[in-house]
Design an enzyme around this catalytic site. Sequence first.
Site, mmCIF file in Angstrom:
data_model
loop_
_atom_site.group_PDB
_atom_site.id
_atom_site.type_symbol
_atom_site.label_atom_id
_atom_site.label_comp_id
_atom_site.label_asym_id
_atom_site.label_seq_id
_atom_site.Cartn_x
_atom_site.Cartn_y
_atom_site.Cartn_z
ATOM 1 N N ASP A 123 -0.231 -5.904 0.393
ATOM 2 C CA ASP A 123 -1.498 -6.257 -0.239
ATOM 3 C C ASP A 123 -1.268 -7.565 -0.979
ATOM 4 O O ASP A 123 -0.224 -7.760 -1.618
ATOM 5 C CB ASP A 123 -1.940 -5.174 -1.226
ATOM 6 C CG ASP A 123 -2.381 -3.911 -0.531
ATOM 7 O OD1 ASP A 123 -3.124 -4.021 0.466
ATOM 8 O OD2 ASP A 123 -2.002 -2.818 -0.977
ATOM 9 N N CYS A 149 0.862 -1.177 0.000
ATOM 10 C CA CYS A 149 0.000 0.000 0.000
ATOM 11 C C CYS A 149 0.905 1.235 0.000
ATOM 12 O O CYS A 149 1.809 1.341 0.840
ATOM 13 C CB CYS A 149 -0.895 0.006 1.238
ATOM 14 S SG CYS A 149 -1.846 1.540 1.416
#
Length: 156
Positions: A60, A53
């Site tokens: 992620d 992120c």
Amino acid sequence: MEDSRKEEGLKALGAKTKYCMDYAPEVLESFVNKHPGNDYWVQFNCPEFTSLCPITGQPDFAEIRISYIPDVRMVESKSLKLYLFSFRNHGDFHEDCVNIIMKDLIKLMDPKYIEVTGYFTPRGGISIYPYANYGKPGTKYERLAEHRFMNHNLNK
């Protein structure tokens, strides 16, 4: 096999694996499609894609699916694996990752058609599934892209 790899200029296949620690489109390699007159699908599924992120730096996780109809060139799978791995420490939003992957593959291969979908795992109770596609302008593949874009989520 070894001679044809050298003729194609492929470096990753059969070589010791060297991982890049940040986004590395330069690792992508292609080879000549032996069947450019045929329309056929090539599909890749990367169920262990990771990126960061760009705001929080938290990881992620996603499954990235790539489907394309090759023209003259095709992506070499080991180089694709190394390329996708290079996102591991790269900070970008989910939608950006999917679009960057698609654009890099278009630049590498100039396919007749390509689509990339990211199935990102939930964060904060929400899943994001960005989808991007492209068809060669002025061809039936451009119409295919329009059709698949308008209908891509009907089967879910």
